[in-house]
Design an enzyme around this catalytic site. Structure first.
Site, short mmCIF file in Angstrom:
data_model
loop_
_atom_site.label_atom_id
_atom_site.label_comp_id
_atom_site.label_asym_id
_atom_site.label_seq_id
_atom_site.Cartn_x
_atom_site.Cartn_y
_atom_site.Cartn_z
NE ARG A 229 24.42 33.32 32.35
CZ ARG A 229 25.40 34.24 32.43
NH1 ARG A 229 25.16 35.45 32.88
NH2 ARG A 229 26.63 33.93 32.01
CG HIS A 277 23.41 40.02 29.98
ND1 HIS A 277 23.06 38.72 29.83
CD2 HIS A 277 24.56 39.99 30.71
CE1 HIS A 277 23.95 37.93 30.41
NE2 HIS A 277 24.88 38.69 30.95
P1 NAP Z 1 31.48 32.23 41.28
O1 NAP Z 1 32.76 32.89 41.61
O2 NAP Z 1 31.48 30.90 40.64
O3 NAP Z 1 30.65 32.15 42.66
C1 NAP Z 1 29.45 31.47 42.76
C2 NAP Z 1 28.92 31.60 44.19
O4 NAP Z 1 27.62 30.99 44.24
C3 NAP Z 1 29.78 30.88 45.22
O5 NAP Z 1 29.83 31.61 46.42
C4 NAP Z 1 29.02 29.56 45.45
O6 NAP Z 1 29.18 29.00 46.75
C5 NAP Z 1 27.59 30.04 45.30
N1 NAP Z 1 26.69 28.93 44.95
C6 NAP Z 1 26.72 28.13 43.86
N2 NAP Z 1 25.74 27.22 43.89
C7 NAP Z 1 25.08 27.45 45.05
C8 NAP Z 1 23.97 26.82 45.67
N3 NAP Z 1 23.35 25.77 45.12
N4 NAP Z 1 23.56 27.30 46.87
C9 NAP Z 1 24.19 28.35 47.45
N5 NAP Z 1 25.24 28.99 46.91
C10 NAP Z 1 25.68 28.54 45.73
O7 NAP Z 1 30.58 33.18 40.37
P2 NAP Z 1 30.79 34.73 40.04
O8 NAP Z 1 31.99 34.97 39.22
O9 NAP Z 1 30.65 35.51 41.29
O10 NAP Z 1 29.52 34.98 39.07
C11 NAP Z 1 28.21 34.66 39.46
C12 NAP Z 1 27.30 34.71 38.23
O11 NAP Z 1 27.10 36.05 37.83
C13 NAP Z 1 27.86 34.04 36.97
O12 NAP Z 1 27.69 32.64 37.00
C14 NAP Z 1 27.03 34.69 35.87
O13 NAP Z 1 25.86 33.94 35.66
C15 NAP Z 1 26.65 36.04 36.47
N6 NAP Z 1 27.28 37.18 35.76
C16 NAP Z 1 26.45 38.12 35.21
C17 NAP Z 1 27.01 39.21 34.57
C18 NAP Z 1 26.13 40.29 33.98
O14 NAP Z 1 26.61 41.15 33.25
N7 NAP Z 1 24.85 40.30 34.28
C19 NAP Z 1 28.41 39.35 34.47
C20 NAP Z 1 29.20 38.36 35.04
C21 NAP Z 1 28.63 37.27 35.69
P3 NAP Z 1 30.62 28.47 47.23
O15 NAP Z 1 31.44 29.73 47.45
O16 NAP Z 1 30.34 27.79 48.49
O17 NAP Z 1 31.16 27.62 46.12
C1 GLV Z 2 28.15 37.60 31.76
O1 GLV Z 2 26.98 37.42 31.90
C2 GLV Z 2 29.14 36.72 32.27
O2 GLV Z 2 28.81 35.59 32.68
O3 GLV Z 2 30.33 37.11 32.27
#
Ligand code: NAP
Ligand code: GLV
Length: 314
Positions: A229, A277
């Site tokens: 983000r 994005h």
């Molecule tokens: P997720 O499955 O919820 O994983 C989040 C990870 O971050 C987990 O490993 C969590 O630790 C860690 N975390 C959270 N808070 C933390 C903190 N304070 N300190 C250290 N580690 C922390 O998320 P995801 O599905 O992988 O997605 C991540 C992000 O990518 C989304 O929230 C979104 O903003 C972004 N995204 C972007 C796009 C794009 O097109 N640019 C697309 C999709 C997603 P734990 O494992 O210990 O809980």
């Molecule tokens: C895109 O940014 C998503 O959170 O899926």
């Protein structure tokens, strides 16, 4: 006895609703599916992307709020009814796209393909000295659905890989760091930083002058890939780090204000690559199938994956 028909609304900011409505009707023929307009009849579930507060206020009886993305920060900023469960997409084709994107920009930087492109445009046949991958340790912030896949993909290219998460993780080929106590060691041990954290109170502004200067043991030459983000990054801290050479470059897919405003310094900075994005797009058909399965499971009282912990923020 009459049983009312399951009712689902879509409320999708910046996304055309019609193909989603059509897809959901096909996947859930037992349901009545409509796109939201103010005054719509109460629904059981909603399929949403960044809905306005007015929509939530009108629909206090929603059992499930299904986000058509992974990140739920825009949803958790709203005042939600306490009984409404927020459900994120699990992968649904996003993690492989994210792995492609990160590996592409990592390798482009490491192999200096951007420099080769300008040499070839100038008609010059010139080699660059190979660099050693042991000097390009990659640190992945966030080891969730996307981060773990990215870390594993990067490890396949034999870069040293560090991973940072809230709770400790064991992933083959990845050196794990966890929690605030190990954050500085993680940054020092990493030269290329990939951000895949959710946006929460704890992670807002986490990419700033202080943290980015710690990369590569404080030596110049760090590189940032922000795909999570825009609000993770303190924009004003980035340009001085690039101009001084402390950071060698940055790839930015996400921005505090999107679309990135015309004239923003990031557009024209020679060390910044901007993409709109799109590092991991939502695949509509896969997502509709996943959401339909989850709606049925939720209504049978079964557990579903991807239910968000609102207190934790992801
Ligand atoms: P997720 O499955 O919820 O994983 C989040 C990870 O971050 C987990 O490993 C969590 O630790 C860690 N975390 C959270 N808070 C933390 C903190 N304070 N300190 C250290 N580690 C922390 O998320 P995801 O599905 O992988 O997605 C991540 C992000 O990518 C989304 O929230 C979104 O903003 C972004 N995204 C972007 C796009 C794009 O097109 N640019 C697309 C999709 C997603 P734990 O494992 O210990 O809980
Ligand atoms: C895109 O940014 C998503 O959170 O899926």
């Amino acid at each position: 006895m009459t049983t009312s028909r399951l009712r689902i609304l879509t409320c999708l900011t910046d996304t055309r609703a019609e193909p989603w409505v059509r897809g959901l009707r096909a996947a859930l023929p037992e349901a009545e599916v409509e796109d939201w307009a103010p005054g719509a009849a109460p629904a059981d579930h909603a399929v949403v992307w960044a809905p306005p507060q007015a929509f939530i206020d009108e629909q206090p009886g929603l059992r499930g709020l299904f986000n058509i993305g992974a990140g739920v920060d825009a949803l958790l900023r709203l005042r939600l009814p306490p009984a409404t469960r927020v459900v994120r997409l699990d992968d649904a084709g996003m993690s492989v796209q994210m792995a492609e994107y990160v590996c592409h920009f990592l390798i482009r930087h490491f192999r200096e393909f951007d420099a080769y492109e300008s040499e070839s445009r100038a008609g010059r046949w010139s080699y660059r000295k190979p660099r050693e991958r042991k000097d390009f340790a990659v640190g992945v912030m966030g080891l969730g659905v996307l981060g773990e896949r990215v870390a594993r993909a990067v490890a396949q290219f034999e870069f040293p890989v560090n991973g940072w998460s809230r709770s400790p993780k064991r992933i083959d080929g990845v050196r794990g760091f966890a929690g605030a106590a190990q954050f500085d060691d993680f940054l020092s041990a990493s030269r290329v930083l990939v951000n895949l954290l959710p946006l929460t109170d704890e992670t807002h502004g986490i990419l700033n002058g202080g943290t980015l200067s710690k990369l590569n043991d404080g030596r110049p030459g760090g590189y940032l890939i922000n795909v999570a983000r825009g609000a993770h990054l303190v924009d004003d801290d980035l340009i001085p780090l690039l101009d001084s050479g402390q950071l060698a470059g940055a790839t930015l897919d996400v921005f505090d204000v999107e679309p990135l405003p015309a004239g923003h310094a990031f557009w024209s900075h020679p060390k910044i690559a901007v993409t709109p994005h799109g590092s991991a797009r939502t695949e509509r058909d896969t997502s509709i199938a996943q959401i339909a399965t989850k709606i049925r499971a939720l209504d049978r009282g079964e557990p579903v994956a991807g239910v968000v912990d609102a207190k934790r923020g992801y």
